[in-house]
Structure formats: structure tokens, C-alpha cells
Design a protein around this motif. Sequence first.
Motif, mmCIF file in Angstrom:
data_model
loop_
_atom_site.group_PDB
_atom_site.id
_atom_site.type_symbol
_atom_site.label_atom_id
_atom_site.label_comp_id
_atom_site.label_asym_id
_atom_site.label_seq_id
_atom_site.Cartn_x
_atom_site.Cartn_y
_atom_site.Cartn_z
ATOM 1 N N ALA A 126 16.939 4.429 1.396
ATOM 2 C CA ALA A 126 17.621 3.211 1.834
ATOM 3 C C ALA A 126 16.740 2.000 1.549
ATOM 4 O O ALA A 126 15.703 1.802 2.191
ATOM 5 N N LEU A 127 17.153 1.183 0.584
ATOM 6 C CA LEU A 127 16.335 0.079 0.108
ATOM 7 C C LEU A 127 16.713 -1.242 0.767
ATOM 8 O O LEU A 127 17.887 -1.522 1.001
ATOM 9 N N ASP A 128 15.706 -2.038 1.041
ATOM 10 C CA ASP A 128 15.900 -3.419 1.482
ATOM 11 C C ASP A 128 15.914 -4.272 0.219
ATOM 12 O O ASP A 128 14.864 -4.581 -0.356
ATOM 13 N N ARG A 129 17.098 -4.637 -0.238
ATOM 14 C CA ARG A 129 17.230 -5.307 -1.526
ATOM 15 C C ARG A 129 16.697 -6.739 -1.514
ATOM 16 O O ARG A 129 16.540 -7.349 -2.566
ATOM 17 N N SER A 130 16.404 -7.280 -0.337
ATOM 18 C CA SER A 130 15.818 -8.618 -0.270
ATOM 19 C C SER A 130 14.333 -8.584 -0.637
ATOM 20 O O SER A 130 13.736 -9.618 -0.920
ATOM 21 N N GLN A 131 13.745 -7.386 -0.612
ATOM 22 C CA GLN A 131 12.339 -7.211 -0.974
ATOM 23 C C GLN A 131 12.263 -6.443 -2.285
ATOM 24 O O GLN A 131 12.060 -5.231 -2.305
ATOM 25 N N ARG A 132 12.446 -7.149 -3.380
ATOM 26 C CA ARG A 132 12.605 -6.481 -4.675
ATOM 27 C C ARG A 132 11.399 -5.624 -5.058
ATOM 28 O O ARG A 132 11.555 -4.470 -5.439
ATOM 29 N N GLY A 159 23.362 -1.463 -9.308
ATOM 30 C CA GLY A 159 22.927 -2.041 -8.048
ATOM 31 C C GLY A 159 24.036 -2.379 -7.082
ATOM 32 O O GLY A 159 23.841 -2.371 -5.869
ATOM 33 N N THR A 160 25.203 -2.676 -7.577
ATOM 34 C CA THR A 160 26.346 -3.012 -6.738
ATOM 35 C C THR A 160 27.621 -2.672 -7.496
ATOM 36 O O THR A 160 27.584 -2.358 -8.694
#
Length: 243
Positions: A126-132, A159-160
Motif C-alpha cells: 500500500a503506497l502513499d502516492r504523495s511521497q513519490r 498508476g491510476t
Amino acid sequence: MPKATPLHYLRATLFYAGFYPVTILYSAFCLLVGWALPFRPRFKLFTVLNYFYMIWLRICCGVRFEVSGLENLPRSGAYVVVANHQSEWETLYFQTLVRPQSVVLKQELLKLPFFGWALAMLQPIALDRSQRRGALKQLLSQGRDRLSQQVPVLIFPQGTRVKVGEMGRFNKGGAMLAVDSQVPVVPIVHNAGLYWPGKSFVKFPGVVQVRIGAPLATVERSVDDVHRESVAWIEQEMREIGA
């Protein structure tokens, strides 16, 4: 894309009338018993629900699927699956196709009541996409761990969700992970967005085409080479099936 009719809305309403109650009840059951199970039996138990989704979708909305290239999917061992992303459909179906798996997803999904809580118990990345930069380190670290346990990793490199007829941008995360762990990349394409458009309430009857490509070797190859080969195959197959 066909125009939605009152019948489409009626059929979709029937689908969700079964989808949500069953999801809540089955997820609650999984939350109660899943903690006592090792990962592989837990995955099998939790994803029984996904088979229901596919059957219920066909009954209510007339959405079926056909798979070609199934012989290309490794029967065991670690590998990285890269696939295009158009719909909610593939996130549900792929758990019946690649078993077990660790899926790369956005962190917010795990906050969804019941469904997200149960999903969190299936060892997703589970990635935090705000922290690339941190997300890439997390992908490589956790992905390496999953693959070392012989658990395939599923990633949607766009990615989406991307609309039908558009390619979007494919990131290199899947190729980087596969090359780092020296495991094959298995590309998969589908055209689910034709029948279950992203974020759409209405579903359209038809047959989702799923194509599985031959595994791509990564030993003694660069990330760029593997990435280019996988994306070229995905884009070509997407054009062929009208994705």
C-alpha cells in the motif's frame, strides 16, 4: 461506448443490491477468522468473494469474460504481473487469476470499511502516492520481501485508471522490481473499461477480453529493456482488443 438506458441502471442497481451487503457480511466474517490463518489459506478464504462478484456481475449485468494465453501464467514461483488499469473489474477478477498475490495499491483503499480492512490482511503493498521517492523505496523493499516468499506481485504501471482509447503513462516500478529480484515479468491486458467504465455505476453487457503474454526474462537485462518490451506488448494488445 453505448448510451446507458433505464434497463442498464436497473441491472446495475440489482448488482449493487447484492454486492454491498454480501461484501460487508463476508468481509466481517474474514476479519473475525482471518487472523488465525497463515497467508496462503487466508488468501484463498478471503477471495472466495471474488468468484461471487464475477458470477453476480454476469447474472445481473451480462458482463462475461474470456481469457487467452492462460498457459503463459506460471503455475508456481515468484513473478511480477504488469497490467493496464481501466476499471474496478480487473481489481476484483485478478485475485481469481493470480493466486496468491500481493497487489500494489494506493494506501487510501485500506481505509474503506470492511472491504479495505479485509484487504489489508492480504499483505498488499500500500503506497502513499504523495511521497513519490518513498513510495518507490517501499515498492522495492516490500516487493522484494513478497517475491522472496514466492508470492507474485501485481502492479498497474499506469498508476491510476485510464479511459478506454487512452494509454496514459507506464511507470517503471514493475520492471525495476522484477529486475531487482531477477524474476519474470508477465504482462496482461484487458478491455474491461468497455463494459465497466471506471467509477461508473452502469455496467454494459459484453465479453471482457483478457490476454496474458509470455513471461519476459529479466536476468542480465536492464530495467529499461524489460520496461520497453512489456509496454510495447501491452500497447499493441490493447490496440488489438480496442482497450
